[in-house]
Design an enzyme around this catalytic site. Structure first.
Site, PDB file in Angstrom:
ATOM      1  N   HIS A 181       0.847  -1.196   0.000  1.00  0.00           N
ATOM      2  CA  HIS A 181       0.000   0.000   0.000  1.00  0.00           C
ATOM      3  C   HIS A 181       0.880   1.242   0.000  1.00  0.00           C
ATOM      4  O   HIS A 181       1.748   1.403   0.864  1.00  0.00           O
ATOM      5  CB  HIS A 181      -0.914   0.015   1.230  1.00  0.00           C
ATOM      6  CG  HIS A 181      -2.139  -0.819   1.051  1.00  0.00           C
ATOM      7  ND1 HIS A 181      -3.357  -0.501   1.608  1.00  0.00           N
ATOM      8  CD2 HIS A 181      -2.352  -1.956   0.345  1.00  0.00           C
ATOM      9  CE1 HIS A 181      -4.253  -1.415   1.278  1.00  0.00           C
ATOM     10  NE2 HIS A 181      -3.654  -2.307   0.510  1.00  0.00           N
ATOM     11  N   TYR A 221      -9.714   5.926   6.202  1.00  0.00           N
ATOM     12  CA  TYR A 221      -9.952   6.421   7.554  1.00  0.00           C
ATOM     13  C   TYR A 221     -11.021   7.500   7.448  1.00  0.00           C
ATOM     14  O   TYR A 221     -10.784   8.560   6.854  1.00  0.00           O
ATOM     15  CB  TYR A 221      -8.683   7.010   8.162  1.00  0.00           C
ATOM     16  CG  TYR A 221      -7.654   6.003   8.589  1.00  0.00           C
ATOM     17  CD1 TYR A 221      -7.475   5.701   9.942  1.00  0.00           C
ATOM     18  CD2 TYR A 221      -6.844   5.352   7.664  1.00  0.00           C
ATOM     19  CE1 TYR A 221      -6.522   4.775  10.352  1.00  0.00           C
ATOM     20  CE2 TYR A 221      -5.893   4.428   8.061  1.00  0.00           C
ATOM     21  CZ  TYR A 221      -5.742   4.140   9.405  1.00  0.00           C
ATOM     22  OH  TYR A 221      -4.801   3.233   9.808  1.00  0.00           O
ATOM     23  N   PRO A 236      -5.304   1.371  18.260  1.00  0.00           N
ATOM     24  CA  PRO A 236      -4.940   0.828  16.946  1.00  0.00           C
ATOM     25  C   PRO A 236      -5.011   1.818  15.793  1.00  0.00           C
ATOM     26  O   PRO A 236      -4.627   1.470  14.673  1.00  0.00           O
ATOM     27  CB  PRO A 236      -5.960  -0.302  16.755  1.00  0.00           C
ATOM     28  CG  PRO A 236      -7.138   0.098  17.584  1.00  0.00           C
ATOM     29  CD  PRO A 236      -6.561   0.809  18.774  1.00  0.00           C
ATOM     30  N   LYS A 285       0.368   0.918  15.074  1.00  0.00           N
ATOM     31  CA  LYS A 285       1.708   0.909  15.645  1.00  0.00           C
ATOM     32  C   LYS A 285       2.011  -0.291  16.555  1.00  0.00           C
ATOM     33  O   LYS A 285       3.180  -0.557  16.838  1.00  0.00           O
ATOM     34  CB  LYS A 285       1.940   2.210  16.458  1.00  0.00           C
ATOM     35  CG  LYS A 285       2.086   3.440  15.583  1.00  0.00           C
ATOM     36  CD  LYS A 285       3.423   3.468  14.904  1.00  0.00           C
ATOM     37  CE  LYS A 285       3.452   4.366  13.704  1.00  0.00           C
ATOM     38  NZ  LYS A 285       3.007   3.718  12.461  1.00  0.00           N
ATOM     39  N   TYR A 311       3.288   7.220   9.865  1.00  0.00           N
ATOM     40  CA  TYR A 311       2.491   6.048   9.540  1.00  0.00           C
ATOM     41  C   TYR A 311       3.359   4.940   8.957  1.00  0.00           C
ATOM     42  O   TYR A 311       3.223   3.760   9.342  1.00  0.00           O
ATOM     43  CB  TYR A 311       1.380   6.416   8.548  1.00  0.00           C
ATOM     44  CG  TYR A 311       0.293   5.376   8.451  1.00  0.00           C
ATOM     45  CD1 TYR A 311      -0.886   5.505   9.190  1.00  0.00           C
ATOM     46  CD2 TYR A 311       0.411   4.262   7.618  1.00  0.00           C
ATOM     47  CE1 TYR A 311      -1.887   4.554   9.115  1.00  0.00           C
ATOM     48  CE2 TYR A 311      -0.579   3.303   7.545  1.00  0.00           C
ATOM     49  CZ  TYR A 311      -1.730   3.455   8.298  1.00  0.00           C
ATOM     50  OH  TYR A 311      -2.712   2.505   8.231  1.00  0.00           O
TER      51      TYR A 311
END
Length: 397
Positions: free
Chosen positions: A72, A207, A299, A303, A391
């Site tokens: 991704h 998200y 979550p 991480k 990220y």
């Protein structure tokens, strides 16, 4: 029994540490309280940072990940009916993430361990870590006998103990309370997570911040979707019918345009509480904590697994240096080194959680601040880069 490093916990942290030590020529024993079938079926994280991917490849556990994992190169933020893509490689000098479930990572590491690695004992319930501040700490455990018979109590003498057995494990509690400091935060909401036998409706994770609550669209494979809904803390998943879940997901992912959420059979439901937790220090004598035994993150920032990996990479380096030269320099700095990264991950995870989840007691002012933060990320290359860098994971030092 006698070994150099006794590893408590046969999850990804303990198994990866064993693999790294084995390749460095060090002997160790892994004790896992559950049976293999249970360990390989536990549903956990699914996002691997660039550094985690690199470590798995280097230690020989990356072949199936590279075949079946989903690379991704970004994520999509949705809010107020709009979508904004965060381009990871463009913002982080080419780095990205891999969607590959923790269950699959564990299967790969277990197979390697059983094929050519050091001992891995399933059904080995650790009862205590004794004398962790001595030169020869001992792990007392009960190993389940054949055909389900109750096993006898045994001891494993070690030079070092690695506690990779999670928040509820024995290792964390072996450190005297008066020698620890605990920092924690509980959130008033949880995630209702579902697995569904339907191809993902997106190519990258979504998200979504919605007034009704947060939603996340992820995946486990090209045929299986993994989705999450923000729900009140204490929610019983049985209270949510499949139809209600799909309706709520559709509402929260709604965006201007012709995008639609594909529906399919839901095969699993679970509720994940949201909390932040750090115990300091991560070392007591010759006992070293790693992963959830020392810290927990919500979550939202993906991480948890990745932090555990960086812990054991740091510990493996320190143990290898001691093995080769007798130096305790890296062992002595282990806790401090790990905690610098832990607190950066805690900061980022809290930021993502606070920005994307409407608080049940939010004020109109606070709601506007959330939207202003998302607007800044969408409009500012610098803000987008800050999110992307965290990220995909800070480089392993």
């Amino acid at each position: 029994m006698r070994t150099t490093v006794g590893i408590i916990g046969g999850g990804p942290a303990g198994l990866l540490l064993a693999r790294l030590l084995h390749r460095a020529g060090m002997d160790c024993v892994v004790l896992e309280s559950r049976e293999r079938r249970y360990v390989e079926a536990r549903q956990r994280a699914g996002i691997l940072e660039q550094g985690t991917v690199d470590v798995l490849r280097k230690c020989g556990a990356g072949a199936r990940m590279d075949r079946e994992g989903l690379l991704h190169r970004g994520i999509e933020l949705r809010f107020e009916g709009r979508a904004h893509r965060i381009d990871f490689p463009a913002l982080t000098d080419g780095r990205s993430v891999m969607v590959y479930a923790q269950t699959e990572v564990v299967k790969d590491l277990v197979a390697l361990q059983l094929a050519d690695g050091p001992p891995l004992l399933f059904g080995a319930e650790v009862l205590a870590v004794e004398d962790p501040d001595s030169a020869t700490p001992t792990i007392r455990f009960r190993h389940e006998g054949r055909e389900g018979r109750e096993g006898r109590e045994q001891t494993l003498s070690c030079d070092f103990v690695a506690g990779c057995d999670g928040f509820h494990g024995v290792a964390r509690r072996a450190i005297p309370a008066e020698r620890t400091a605990v920092f924690e935060r509980d959130y008033p909401y949880s995630w209702l997570g579902v697995l569904a036998d339907v191809p993902p409706s997106c190519e990258e994770l979504i998200y979504a911040r919605h007034r009704r609550g947060f939603a996340l669209h992820s995946m486990r494979s090209p045929q299986v979707s993994r989705l999450y809904l923000q729900v009140p803390a204490g929610t019983d998943p049985a209270d949510w019918s499949d139809e209600r879940i799909w309706d709520e997901l559709s509402a929260r992912f709604a965006v201007d345009g012709d995008w639609a959420l594909e529906r399919g059979p839901i095969t699993a439901k679970s509720v994940t509480p949201m909390r932040s937790y750090v115990q300091e220090p991560m070392r007591h004598g010759r006992l070293f904590l790693a992963g959830d035994a020392a810290h927990i993150v919500p979550p939202t920032g993906a991480k948890g697994l990745n932090l555990a990996v960086t812990d054991v990479v740091t510990l493996a380096r320190a143990l290898t240096l001691h093995h080769e030269t007798g130096s305790t320099e890296l062992l002595d700095s282990y806790s401090e080194t790990c905690l610098r990264r832990v607190w950066q991950a805690e900061r980022f995870s809290a930021f993502m959680t606070d920005t994307l989840h409407p608080h049940p007691d939010r004020t109109p002012f606070e709601e506007r601040l959330q939207l202003a933060q998302l607007e800044r990320i969408a409009a500012s290359p610098a803000a987008s880069a800050e999110l992307a860098e965290n990220y995909v994971g800070l480089p392993l030092s």
